[in-house]
Design a protein around this motif. Structure first.
Motif, PDB file in Angstrom:
ATOM      1  N   UNK A  39     166.540  77.524  47.932  1.00 16.54           N
ATOM      2  CA  UNK A  39     166.237  77.913  48.243  1.00 16.54           C
ATOM      3  C   UNK A  39     165.029  78.553  47.106  1.00 16.54           C
ATOM      4  N   UNK A  40     164.239  78.867  47.359  1.00 18.19           N
ATOM      5  CA  UNK A  40     163.316  80.109  46.701  1.00 18.19           C
ATOM      6  C   UNK A  40     162.100  78.840  46.129  1.00 18.19           C
ATOM      7  N   UNK A  41     161.297  79.188  44.955  1.00 19.48           N
ATOM      8  CA  UNK A  41     160.277  78.209  44.704  1.00 19.48           C
ATOM      9  C   UNK A  41     160.990  76.391  44.290  1.00 19.48           C
ATOM     10  N   UNK A  42     160.828  75.854  44.195  1.00 19.24           N
ATOM     11  CA  UNK A  42     159.936  74.761  43.251  1.00 19.24           C
ATOM     12  C   UNK A  42     158.925  73.566  43.473  1.00 19.24           C
ATOM     13  N   UNK A  43     158.712  73.166  42.822  1.00 20.71           N
ATOM     14  CA  UNK A  43     157.772  72.483  42.590  1.00 20.71           C
ATOM     15  C   UNK A  43     158.558  70.277  41.963  1.00 20.71           C
ATOM     16  N   UNK A  44     157.685  69.932  43.508  1.00 19.09           N
ATOM     17  CA  UNK A  44     157.884  68.164  43.392  1.00 19.09           C
ATOM     18  C   UNK A  44     156.582  67.764  43.353  1.00 19.09           C
ATOM     19  N   UNK A  45     156.717  65.967  43.134  1.00 21.88           N
ATOM     20  CA  UNK A  45     155.538  65.308  43.036  1.00 21.88           C
ATOM     21  C   UNK A  45     155.788  64.341  43.939  1.00 21.88           C
ATOM     22  N   UNK A 156     159.040  74.741  49.247  1.00 24.32           N
ATOM     23  CA  UNK A 156     158.058  73.517  48.301  1.00 24.32           C
ATOM     24  C   UNK A 156     157.438  72.742  48.194  1.00 24.32           C
ATOM     25  N   UNK A 157     156.677  73.053  47.058  1.00 24.05           N
ATOM     26  CA  UNK A 157     155.634  72.496  46.301  1.00 24.05           C
ATOM     27  C   UNK A 157     155.244  71.457  46.027  1.00 24.05           C
TER      28      UNK A 157
END
Length: 283
Positions: A39-45, A156-157
């Protein structure tokens, strides 16, 4: 005799205490709750082409009677609007890049987790420096289960593409003065990260600080050049030796789990050095 009675009484009391604790645990209940650990903000490729991103949905609780749970997830438009208003330039990932095959995640009675699949698609090398995200939340759950109020929404960024070679690697090897076997030896033993530059190339740290390499895989062979900013090192493939890559794609890790065997030369402090290095996939 007294000693025997003492031991007997001690064992009896210990057994009663343990039995009491077991019975006590059977009467303890902890609220049954579902939540997202991410949960919350996370960054992914995002893997080039098509791939699957899995979001974990967890169930917690002690001595609950649920046989199984059906948890419904989906796009949270309100959370998306709030995030956009607070973060200029961001937008929800266009539908051309993803789909949600199933909205319901089933968590079995003996399980603590289920996976929510996000199908990512049509990712090419133009997918770089994006401000795209998906706001996913738990919408509902059946039975007498509570949805966490603090861990129910994931932002999910998805910022850039990656190729199958992008991963962490354990680098092990050495560099020596050209034409020698041990002069000015530089030992290499570290874990390095990599970044994709195109479908077959990663950028990775070289033998010394400030040196970055581009490793391009073509038919199992590897061409080595210096990355932008490393021109002064005059990187070249070692004459008479062939650098190689061996590996295959892992569905579990969503990347290749393989090994680079590298031979290259570089110049440092006016000296030409010969490097021989193995890069092995590392968790």
């Amino acid at each position: 005799m007294k000693k025997f009675q003492y031991i007997y009484l001690t064992a009896l009391l210990s057994g009663l205490l343990f039995s009491s604790c077991e019975k006590g645990m059977e009467t303890v209940e902890q609220e049954s709750v579902v939540y997202l650990t991410q949960s919350g903000i996370s960054t992914h490729t995002v893997l080039l082409g098509n791939s699957v991103y899995q979001l974990g949905v967890y169930h917690a609780g002690i001595n609950q009677t649920n046989d199984k749970l059906n948890v419904t997830l989906g796009i949270d438009d309100a959370a998306g609007a709030d995030y956009i208003s607070a973060n200029a330039g961001y937008e929800i990932l266009p539908s051309t890049y993803y789909s949600l095959p199933e909205s319901i995640v089933m968590i079995g009675s003996e399980e603590e987790r289920g996976m929510f699949d996000i199908q990512l698609k049509n990712i090419d090398e133009s997918y770089v420096d994006k401000k795209y995200f998906l706001p996913i939340s738990i919408k509902s759950v059946d039975k007498d289960v509570t949805i966490s109020e603090t861990s129910d929404v994931a932002i999910l960024q998805f910022t850039r593409f990656r190729n199958v070679y992008e991963a962490k690697y354990k680098a092990y090897g050495q560099a020596v003065l050209s034409g020698t076997t041990d002069t000015d030896k530089v030992k290499i033993d570290e874990v390095v990260t990599s970044t994709s530059t195109d479908a077959g190339t990663i950028k990775v740290k070289g033998a010394v600080t400030g040196l970055n390499l581009l490793l391009k895989v073509q038919n199992g062979q590897v061409q080595i050049t210096g990355a932008t900013g490393s021109e002064a090192f005059n990187v070249a493939n070692t004459s008479g030796k062939t650098s190689t890559y061996v590996g295959e794609f892992s569905e579990v890790y969503q990347c290749n789990t393989g090994t680079y065997t590298l031979y290259y030369t570089y110049t440092a402090s006016g000296k030409q050095m010969d490097a021989s290095v193995e890069l092995k996939f590392w968790l």
